[in-house]
Design a protein around this motif. Sequence first.
Motif, PDB file in Angstrom:
ATOM      1  N   GLU A   1       0.810  -1.214   0.000  1.00 58.44           N
ATOM      2  CA  GLU A   1       0.000   0.000   0.000  1.00 58.44           C
ATOM      3  C   GLU A   1       0.847   1.270   0.000  1.00 58.44           C
ATOM      4  OE1 GLU A   1      -2.569  -0.336   3.331  1.00 58.44           O
ATOM      5  OE2 GLU A   1      -3.739  -1.997   2.483  1.00 58.44           O
ATOM      6  N   ASN A   2       2.082   1.178   0.500  1.00 56.22           N
ATOM      7  CA  ASN A   2       2.915   2.373   0.647  1.00 56.22           C
ATOM      8  C   ASN A   2       4.179   2.345  -0.199  1.00 56.22           C
ATOM      9  OD1 ASN A   2       1.649   3.981   3.094  1.00 56.22           O
ATOM     10  ND2 ASN A   2       1.571   1.816   3.645  1.00 56.22           N
ATOM     11  N   ASN A   3       4.230   1.384  -1.137  1.00 52.80           N
ATOM     12  CA  ASN A   3       5.355   1.302  -2.068  1.00 52.80           C
ATOM     13  C   ASN A   3       6.696   1.262  -1.334  1.00 52.80           C
ATOM     14  OD1 ASN A   3       6.495   1.112  -4.639  1.00 52.80           O
ATOM     15  ND2 ASN A   3       6.760   3.328  -4.801  1.00 52.80           N
ATOM     16  N   MET A   4       6.811   0.360  -0.379  1.00 54.23           N
ATOM     17  CA  MET A   4       8.036   0.193   0.391  1.00 54.23           C
ATOM     18  C   MET A   4       8.642  -1.169   0.099  1.00 54.23           C
ATOM     19  SD  MET A   4       7.050   1.726   4.145  1.00 54.23           S
ATOM     20  CE  MET A   4       6.580   3.441   4.364  1.00 54.23           C
ATOM     21  N   ASP A   5       9.909  -1.328   0.450  1.00 52.49           N
ATOM     22  CA  ASP A   5      10.585  -2.612   0.291  1.00 52.49           C
ATOM     23  C   ASP A   5      11.238  -2.974   1.618  1.00 52.49           C
ATOM     24  OD1 ASP A   5      11.535  -4.910  -0.814  1.00 52.49           O
ATOM     25  OD2 ASP A   5      13.042  -3.974  -2.094  1.00 52.49           O
ATOM     26  N   LEU A   6      10.480  -3.682   2.451  1.00 52.48           N
ATOM     27  CA  LEU A   6      10.937  -4.086   3.777  1.00 52.48           C
ATOM     28  C   LEU A   6      11.024  -5.607   3.831  1.00 52.48           C
ATOM     29  CD1 LEU A   6       8.632  -1.732   5.907  1.00 52.48           C
ATOM     30  CD2 LEU A   6      10.886  -1.229   4.951  1.00 52.48           C
ATOM     31  N   SER A   7      11.799  -6.122   4.762  1.00 51.05           N
ATOM     32  CA  SER A   7      12.002  -7.571   4.835  1.00 51.05           C
ATOM     33  C   SER A   7      11.826  -8.078   6.259  1.00 51.05           C
ATOM     34  CB  SER A   7      13.417  -7.941   4.356  1.00 51.05           C
ATOM     35  OG  SER A   7      13.570  -7.676   2.990  1.00 51.05           O
ATOM     36  N   ALA A   8      11.092  -9.175   6.393  1.00 56.29           N
ATOM     37  CA  ALA A   8      10.978  -9.866   7.678  1.00 56.29           C
ATOM     38  C   ALA A   8      12.196 -10.774   7.842  1.00 56.29           C
ATOM     39  CB  ALA A   8       9.694 -10.681   7.722  1.00 56.29           C
ATOM     40  N   LEU A   9      12.949 -10.552   8.919  1.00 58.93           N
ATOM     41  CA  LEU A   9      14.148 -11.363   9.153  1.00 58.93           C
ATOM     42  C   LEU A   9      13.833 -12.686   9.817  1.00 58.93           C
ATOM     43  CD1 LEU A   9      16.847  -8.877  10.532  1.00 58.93           C
ATOM     44  CD2 LEU A   9      16.710  -9.885   8.244  1.00 58.93           C
ATOM     45  N   ILE A  10      13.059 -12.622  10.896  1.00 59.68           N
ATOM     46  CA  ILE A  10      12.792 -13.835  11.676  1.00 59.68           C
ATOM     47  C   ILE A  10      11.540 -13.628  12.520  1.00 59.68           C
ATOM     48  CG2 ILE A  10      14.269 -13.099  13.616  1.00 59.68           C
ATOM     49  CD1 ILE A  10      15.106 -16.126  13.836  1.00 59.68           C
ATOM     50  N   THR A  11      10.781 -14.689  12.703  1.00 56.45           N
ATOM     51  CA  THR A  11       9.558 -14.655  13.503  1.00 56.45           C
ATOM     52  C   THR A  11       9.897 -14.861  14.970  1.00 56.45           C
ATOM     53  OG1 THR A  11       8.474 -15.704  11.616  1.00 56.45           O
ATOM     54  CG2 THR A  11       7.232 -15.625  13.669  1.00 56.45           C
ATOM     55  N   VAL A  12       9.201 -14.146  15.849  1.00 56.28           N
ATOM     56  CA  VAL A  12       9.469 -14.231  17.287  1.00 56.28           C
ATOM     57  C   VAL A  12       8.220 -14.716  18.024  1.00 56.28           C
ATOM     58  CG1 VAL A  12      11.159 -12.349  17.152  1.00 56.28           C
ATOM     59  CG2 VAL A  12       8.777 -11.842  17.754  1.00 56.28           C
ATOM     60  N   PRO A  13       8.381 -15.191  19.254  1.00 57.03           N
ATOM     61  CA  PRO A  13       7.205 -15.543  20.060  1.00 57.03           C
ATOM     62  C   PRO A  13       6.268 -14.341  20.182  1.00 57.03           C
ATOM     63  CG  PRO A  13       9.191 -16.417  21.058  1.00 57.03           C
ATOM     64  CD  PRO A  13       9.647 -15.524  19.954  1.00 57.03           C
ATOM     65  N   THR A  14       4.984 -14.621  20.129  1.00 52.75           N
ATOM     66  CA  THR A  14       3.988 -13.558  20.021  1.00 52.75           C
ATOM     67  C   THR A  14       2.828 -13.813  20.968  1.00 52.75           C
ATOM     68  OG1 THR A  14       4.581 -13.307  17.680  1.00 52.75           O
ATOM     69  CG2 THR A  14       2.483 -12.352  18.381  1.00 52.75           C
ATOM     70  N   ALA A  15       2.333 -12.738  21.572  1.00 52.04           N
ATOM     71  CA  ALA A  15       1.177 -12.865  22.460  1.00 52.04           C
ATOM     72  C   ALA A  15      -0.045 -13.260  21.643  1.00 52.04           C
ATOM     73  CB  ALA A  15       0.924 -11.544  23.180  1.00 52.04           C
ATOM     74  N   PRO A  16      -0.664 -14.391  21.942  1.00 53.35           N
ATOM     75  CA  PRO A  16      -1.784 -14.869  21.119  1.00 53.35           C
ATOM     76  C   PRO A  16      -3.097 -14.179  21.476  1.00 53.35           C
ATOM     77  CG  PRO A  16      -1.356 -16.404  22.891  1.00 53.35           C
ATOM     78  CD  PRO A  16      -0.310 -15.337  23.010  1.00 53.35           C
ATOM     79  N   MET A  17      -3.999 -14.199  20.545  1.00 51.86           N
ATOM     80  CA  MET A  17      -5.375 -13.792  20.838  1.00 51.86           C
ATOM     81  C   MET A  17      -5.972 -14.799  21.815  1.00 51.86           C
ATOM     82  SD  MET A  17      -8.548 -13.275  18.149  1.00 51.86           S
ATOM     83  CE  MET A  17      -7.866 -11.784  17.437  1.00 51.86           C
ATOM     84  N   GLY A  18      -6.826 -14.324  22.678  1.00 51.23           N
ATOM     85  CA  GLY A  18      -7.496 -15.216  23.617  1.00 51.23           C
ATOM     86  C   GLY A  18      -8.986 -14.941  23.657  1.00 51.23           C
ATOM     87  N   ILE A  19      -9.772 -15.951  23.995  1.00 50.12           N
ATOM     88  CA  ILE A  19     -11.207 -15.758  24.225  1.00 50.12           C
ATOM     89  C   ILE A  19     -11.419 -15.696  25.731  1.00 50.12           C
ATOM     90  CG2 ILE A  19     -13.524 -16.706  23.954  1.00 50.12           C
ATOM     91  CD1 ILE A  19     -12.608 -17.994  21.376  1.00 50.12           C
ATOM     92  N   TYR A  20     -11.912 -14.556  26.192  1.00 52.90           N
ATOM     93  CA  TYR A  20     -12.076 -14.292  27.620  1.00 52.90           C
ATOM     94  C   TYR A  20     -13.559 -14.164  27.959  1.00 52.90           C
ATOM     95  CZ  TYR A  20      -7.101 -13.109  27.363  1.00 52.90           C
ATOM     96  OH  TYR A  20      -5.745 -13.156  27.156  1.00 52.90           O
ATOM     97  N   SER A  21     -13.885 -14.502  29.202  1.00 52.57           N
ATOM     98  CA  SER A  21     -15.278 -14.383  29.640  1.00 52.57           C
ATOM     99  C   SER A  21     -15.348 -14.242  31.151  1.00 52.57           C
ATOM    100  CB  SER A  21     -16.078 -15.614  29.202  1.00 52.57           C
ATOM    101  OG  SER A  21     -17.409 -15.545  29.684  1.00 52.57           O
ATOM    102  N   ASN A  22     -16.201 -13.340  31.581  1.00 55.14           N
ATOM    103  CA  ASN A  22     -16.536 -13.258  33.002  1.00 55.14           C
ATOM    104  C   ASN A  22     -17.843 -13.979  33.308  1.00 55.14           C
ATOM    105  OD1 ASN A  22     -14.271 -11.743  33.577  1.00 55.14           O
ATOM    106  ND2 ASN A  22     -15.339  -9.763  33.498  1.00 55.14           N
ATOM    107  N   GLU A  23     -18.491 -14.513  32.254  1.00 54.80           N
ATOM    108  CA  GLU A  23     -19.781 -15.180  32.407  1.00 54.80           C
ATOM    109  C   GLU A  23     -19.647 -16.694  32.435  1.00 54.80           C
ATOM    110  OE1 GLU A  23     -22.807 -13.763  32.833  1.00 54.80           O
ATOM    111  OE2 GLU A  23     -21.788 -11.817  32.942  1.00 54.80           O
ATOM    112  N   PHE A  24     -18.706 -17.226  31.681  1.00 59.55           N
ATOM    113  CA  PHE A  24     -18.604 -18.677  31.533  1.00 59.55           C
ATOM    114  C   PHE A  24     -17.200 -19.150  31.906  1.00 59.55           C
ATOM    115  CE2 PHE A  24     -21.453 -17.121  28.064  1.00 59.55           C
ATOM    116  CZ  PHE A  24     -22.646 -17.521  28.633  1.00 59.55           C
ATOM    117  N   ASP A  25     -17.154 -20.328  32.513  1.00 59.49           N
ATOM    118  CA  ASP A  25     -15.877 -20.915  32.921  1.00 59.49           C
ATOM    119  C   ASP A  25     -15.313 -21.861  31.879  1.00 59.49           C
ATOM    120  OD1 ASP A  25     -15.935 -19.610  35.389  1.00 59.49           O
ATOM    121  OD2 ASP A  25     -17.158 -21.209  36.290  1.00 59.49           O
ATOM    122  N   SER A  26     -16.133 -22.257  30.929  1.00 58.40           N
ATOM    123  CA  SER A  26     -15.676 -23.179  29.899  1.00 58.40           C
ATOM    124  C   SER A  26     -16.554 -23.002  28.667  1.00 58.40           C
ATOM    125  CB  SER A  26     -15.748 -24.626  30.381  1.00 58.40           C
ATOM    126  OG  SER A  26     -17.096 -25.040  30.501  1.00 58.40           O
TER     127      SER A  26
END
Length: 276
Positions: A102-127
């Motif tokens: 979208e911005n006409n750039m040339d960038l490179s990903a060197l290496i993937t790192v550990p990442t905080a995952p998405m989570g499903i949270y609830s105060n209503e249900f325990d499972s």
Amino acid sequence: MKKFAWVVAASTLLLAACGGEETNTDTAENGNESKDIKLGATAGPYSDMLNAAIVPALEEKGYTVETIEFSDYIQPNNALNNGEIDANLFQHTIYLENFEAENNMDLSALITVPTAPMGIYSNEFDSFDGIADGATIAIPNDPVNGARALLMLQDQGLVELDPEAEVLKASERDVTENPKNLVFQPIEAGQLPRAVEGTDLAAVPGNFALAADMDLLDALALEDMPDEYRNVVAVSAENEDSELAADLIEIVESEEFEAIIDEQFEGFGKPAWMAE
């Protein structure tokens, strides 16, 4: 005499050129300039990761490092593209590739790192078994994170998606089965931590959960994310074969880096290469 003078002049020019080249080489190899670097990250867990697990190792290699924190997802790539920083850590591969295009750039990903995952949270249900029929679930309203939320729900057996749908771009229109009759409530990703209080369930991206002081391990489930959604250390394409790039890869692949992740970044999902 004229011929002699020409030879002397030519010899002087040659020596001057050689002397200049030697000085430049010496500066590149022994000077401080090539080791003074700036790394960028958004404020939060990835700035913390830089400072805890990457910067000290770079300093051991002789670098002088300045960490720059950004408050949005636009400026870190602009700064990288403009040469204001030498590398950044804040984005996943899909975002990087889209931003480049979208911005006409040339960038490179060197290496993937550990990442905080998405989570499903609830105060209503325990499972997930106890989720009531017609429960409301807040999900991100942007296409990339919305698809992640739907994939999580499918992994938990709460919905089924059209097998013909493009996995990384799935939307509510691709939901073919919804046995619990979940009601989807798309909202801005940054507001999802608050939504845990006001809805039955909320799918919260890891970086926003941590920014709201949520414990990743309190989630009913954490995302088993594809590596395309894991964050990467990025550099400009012209620097992907640089000494700094090689050093960054070596540091992230080290046992010391993984030990810090295990100790200080509990709940972060590791990329596939770490499991090999």
